[in-house]
Each structure stands twice: as C-alpha cells, then as structure tokens.
Design a protein around this motif. Structure first.
Motif, mmCIF file in Angstrom:
data_model
loop_
_atom_site.group_PDB
_atom_site.id
_atom_site.type_symbol
_atom_site.label_atom_id
_atom_site.label_comp_id
_atom_site.label_asym_id
_atom_site.label_seq_id
_atom_site.Cartn_x
_atom_site.Cartn_y
_atom_site.Cartn_z
ATOM 1 N N ILE A 46 24.000 4.215 -0.650
ATOM 2 C CA ILE A 46 24.460 3.657 0.628
ATOM 3 C C ILE A 46 25.562 2.625 0.396
ATOM 4 C CG2 ILE A 46 23.750 2.206 2.581
ATOM 5 C CD1 ILE A 46 21.015 3.701 2.426
ATOM 6 N N THR A 47 25.377 1.788 -0.620
ATOM 7 C CA THR A 47 26.411 0.791 -0.963
ATOM 8 C C THR A 47 27.703 1.482 -1.360
ATOM 9 O OG1 THR A 47 24.698 -0.745 -1.701
ATOM 10 C CG2 THR A 47 26.943 -1.185 -2.444
ATOM 11 N N ALA A 48 27.613 2.570 -2.124
ATOM 12 C CA ALA A 48 28.813 3.310 -2.524
ATOM 13 C C ALA A 48 29.512 3.912 -1.305
ATOM 14 C CB ALA A 48 28.444 4.395 -3.523
ATOM 15 N N LEU A 49 28.752 4.475 -0.375
ATOM 16 C CA LEU A 49 29.361 5.041 0.836
ATOM 17 C C LEU A 49 30.038 3.959 1.676
ATOM 18 C CD1 LEU A 49 26.628 7.600 1.951
ATOM 19 C CD2 LEU A 49 28.874 8.095 0.966
ATOM 20 N N LEU A 50 29.374 2.817 1.811
ATOM 21 C CA LEU A 50 29.974 1.706 2.551
ATOM 22 C C LEU A 50 31.237 1.199 1.859
ATOM 23 C CD1 LEU A 50 26.763 -0.291 3.570
ATOM 24 C CD2 LEU A 50 28.258 1.067 5.068
ATOM 25 N N THR A 51 31.236 1.215 0.539
ATOM 26 C CA THR A 51 32.416 0.789 -0.222
ATOM 27 C C THR A 51 33.591 1.726 0.037
ATOM 28 O OG1 THR A 51 31.044 -0.225 -1.923
ATOM 29 C CG2 THR A 51 33.314 0.320 -2.532
ATOM 30 N N VAL A 52 33.329 3.026 0.085
ATOM 31 C CA VAL A 52 34.401 3.987 0.386
ATOM 32 C C VAL A 52 34.941 3.756 1.792
ATOM 33 C CG1 VAL A 52 34.945 6.433 0.706
ATOM 34 C CG2 VAL A 52 33.553 5.721 -1.232
ATOM 35 N N VAL A 53 34.046 3.553 2.745
ATOM 36 C CA VAL A 53 34.475 3.322 4.133
ATOM 37 C C VAL A 53 35.290 2.032 4.239
ATOM 38 C CG1 VAL A 53 33.631 2.795 6.464
ATOM 39 C CG2 VAL A 53 32.608 4.652 5.153
ATOM 40 N N ALA A 54 34.871 0.989 3.523
ATOM 41 C CA ALA A 54 35.571 -0.303 3.615
ATOM 42 C C ALA A 54 36.885 -0.309 2.854
ATOM 43 C CB ALA A 54 34.658 -1.411 3.084
ATOM 44 N N SER A 55 36.940 0.349 1.706
ATOM 45 C CA SER A 55 38.144 0.252 0.872
ATOM 46 C C SER A 55 39.191 1.313 1.193
ATOM 47 C CB SER A 55 37.767 0.314 -0.610
ATOM 48 O OG SER A 55 37.168 1.547 -0.934
ATOM 49 N N SER A 56 38.808 2.418 1.799
ATOM 50 C CA SER A 56 39.787 3.479 2.089
ATOM 51 C C SER A 56 40.919 3.032 3.011
ATOM 52 C CB SER A 56 39.084 4.700 2.671
ATOM 53 O OG SER A 56 38.296 5.330 1.703
ATOM 54 N N PRO A 57 40.644 2.348 4.127
ATOM 55 C CA PRO A 57 41.771 1.914 4.966
ATOM 56 C C PRO A 57 42.714 0.960 4.236
ATOM 57 C CG PRO A 57 39.710 1.711 6.169
ATOM 58 C CD PRO A 57 39.359 2.028 4.748
ATOM 59 N N MET A 58 42.142 0.041 3.465
ATOM 60 C CA MET A 58 43.002 -0.897 2.726
ATOM 61 C C MET A 58 43.738 -0.183 1.595
ATOM 62 S SD MET A 58 40.710 -4.343 2.769
ATOM 63 C CE MET A 58 39.145 -3.558 2.428
ATOM 64 N N GLY A 59 43.092 0.801 0.978
ATOM 65 C CA GLY A 59 43.767 1.597 -0.048
ATOM 66 C C GLY A 59 44.922 2.388 0.545
ATOM 67 N N GLY A 60 44.734 2.901 1.753
ATOM 68 C CA GLY A 60 45.818 3.602 2.435
ATOM 69 C C GLY A 60 46.981 2.677 2.750
ATOM 70 N N PRO A 94 33.846 13.205 -12.907
ATOM 71 C CA PRO A 94 32.601 12.498 -13.159
ATOM 72 C C PRO A 94 32.738 10.972 -13.119
ATOM 73 C CG PRO A 94 33.543 13.053 -15.250
ATOM 74 C CD PRO A 94 34.485 13.571 -14.170
ATOM 75 N N TYR A 95 33.932 10.460 -12.797
ATOM 76 C CA TYR A 95 34.128 9.015 -12.818
ATOM 77 C C TYR A 95 33.269 8.306 -11.779
ATOM 78 C CZ TYR A 95 38.125 10.518 -15.513
ATOM 79 O OH TYR A 95 38.915 11.110 -16.447
ATOM 80 N N ASN A 96 33.097 8.913 -10.615
ATOM 81 C CA ASN A 96 32.293 8.270 -9.589
ATOM 82 C C ASN A 96 30.805 8.285 -9.946
ATOM 83 O OD1 ASN A 96 31.944 10.978 -9.096
ATOM 84 N ND2 ASN A 96 32.938 10.941 -7.102
ATOM 85 N N VAL A 97 30.349 9.259 -10.725
ATOM 86 C CA VAL A 97 28.956 9.258 -11.191
ATOM 87 C C VAL A 97 28.734 8.082 -12.137
ATOM 88 C CG1 VAL A 97 27.206 10.549 -12.478
ATOM 89 C CG2 VAL A 97 28.719 11.744 -10.861
ATOM 90 N N LEU A 98 29.670 7.876 -13.043
ATOM 91 C CA LEU A 98 29.613 6.715 -13.937
ATOM 92 C C LEU A 98 29.668 5.431 -13.114
ATOM 93 C CD1 LEU A 98 29.630 5.488 -16.788
ATOM 94 C CD2 LEU A 98 32.114 5.708 -16.733
ATOM 95 N N GLY A 99 30.498 5.410 -12.083
ATOM 96 C CA GLY A 99 30.587 4.249 -11.205
ATOM 97 C C GLY A 99 29.284 3.959 -10.477
ATOM 98 N N LEU A 100 28.569 5.003 -10.051
ATOM 99 C CA LEU A 100 27.274 4.801 -9.401
ATOM 100 C C LEU A 100 26.259 4.184 -10.361
ATOM 101 C CD1 LEU A 100 26.908 8.025 -7.246
ATOM 102 C CD2 LEU A 100 27.083 5.677 -6.420
#
Length: 140
Positions: A57-71, A113-119
């Motif tokens: 859940i934290t990883a999903l929230l991180t994607v949602v929060a960082s994607s707009p700023m990454g864009g 597999p980088y995101n698996v290592l990140g998890l």
C-alpha cells in the motif's frame, strides 16, 4: 537494463532520467519517506503478514504521489533541452501532472525486477523506522 537502455527508450521518449537520475530517484525517495513516516506508528504494531500488505500500500501511494511531480520534472528537463515557452509553469504543471500519472504506472511495470528489490528495501526500512515509535518491550 538490457543493452544499457533505460525505460523511456522503449517508447521513444527523451532519456532525461538517464541524464538526471538522482533527481528522479530522490523525488521518489522523498515521497516514500513522507508516506512511511505518516504510516510508521500504524506499521509498528502489525503482524508480519499485515506489514507486507502495508508495504504494498505504501508503494502504491508512493507511485501516486511521486508520478505527478516526476512528470513535472520530466517536462522541466524537456524544456531545458529545448526552450522555455512564456507559459512554461502552467505547461509544466498541466502536462506534467497528467502525463506523470499516465506514464508513472508504465514505468513501474517496466521496472521489474528493480521495483521488487525496492519493495524489499521499503519493507526493511519501514520496519526498522517504525521501531522508533514502538521500541521492543523487554521482558522483566
């Protein structure tokens, strides 16, 4: 990545994340840190199975929060490579947020597999950090 290419190469995008990797990595780490800090007190009292779920859940929230700023960061780097139009701030926000939300999930999907290592790292970091809120109790 295979043959030394990074994710955007597959879609023909300019490879700004290859030229400026730290800014994109730090942006994601910053968002994760804020979210994990907010959830750390809750995370500390959970079973291992629940911690694994909350790491996802934290990883999903991180994607949602960082994607707009990454864009927005990608659009800023794109304007740096060419020119800054007179309305560059509104363009960076408008297109950056929408394109970041649309492409962020694709980037995560291409990151195996980088995101698996990140998890795994997220699980360990959040478990370690949550001990500050609930230190282990010693049996007397």
């Amino acid at each position: 990545m295979p043959q030394g290419y990074v994710f955007g190469h597959l879609t023909g995008m300019p490879l700004y994340h290859w030229q400026h990797p730290l800014s994109y990595i730090l942006l994601t780490c910053f968002c994760y840190g804020l979210i994990a800090a907010v959830l750390a007190r809750h995370f500390a009292g959970l079973s291992r199975r629940s911690r694994v779920l909350w790491t996802g859940i934290t990883a999903l929230l991180t994607v949602v929060a960082s994607s707009p700023m990454g864009g927005m960061l990608w659009h800023y780097h794109d304007m740096q490579a060419g020119y800054f139009p007179s309305f560059w701030r509104s363009r960076m926000v408008e297109y950056g947020v929408s394109w970041g939300l649309a492409a962020g999930w694709a980037i995560v999907g291409l990151s195996v597999p980088y995101n698996v290592l990140g998890l795994l790292v997220c699980y360990w970091l959040t478990s370690w950090g949550s001990r500050w809120f609930h230190p282990p109790q010693s049996v007397v």
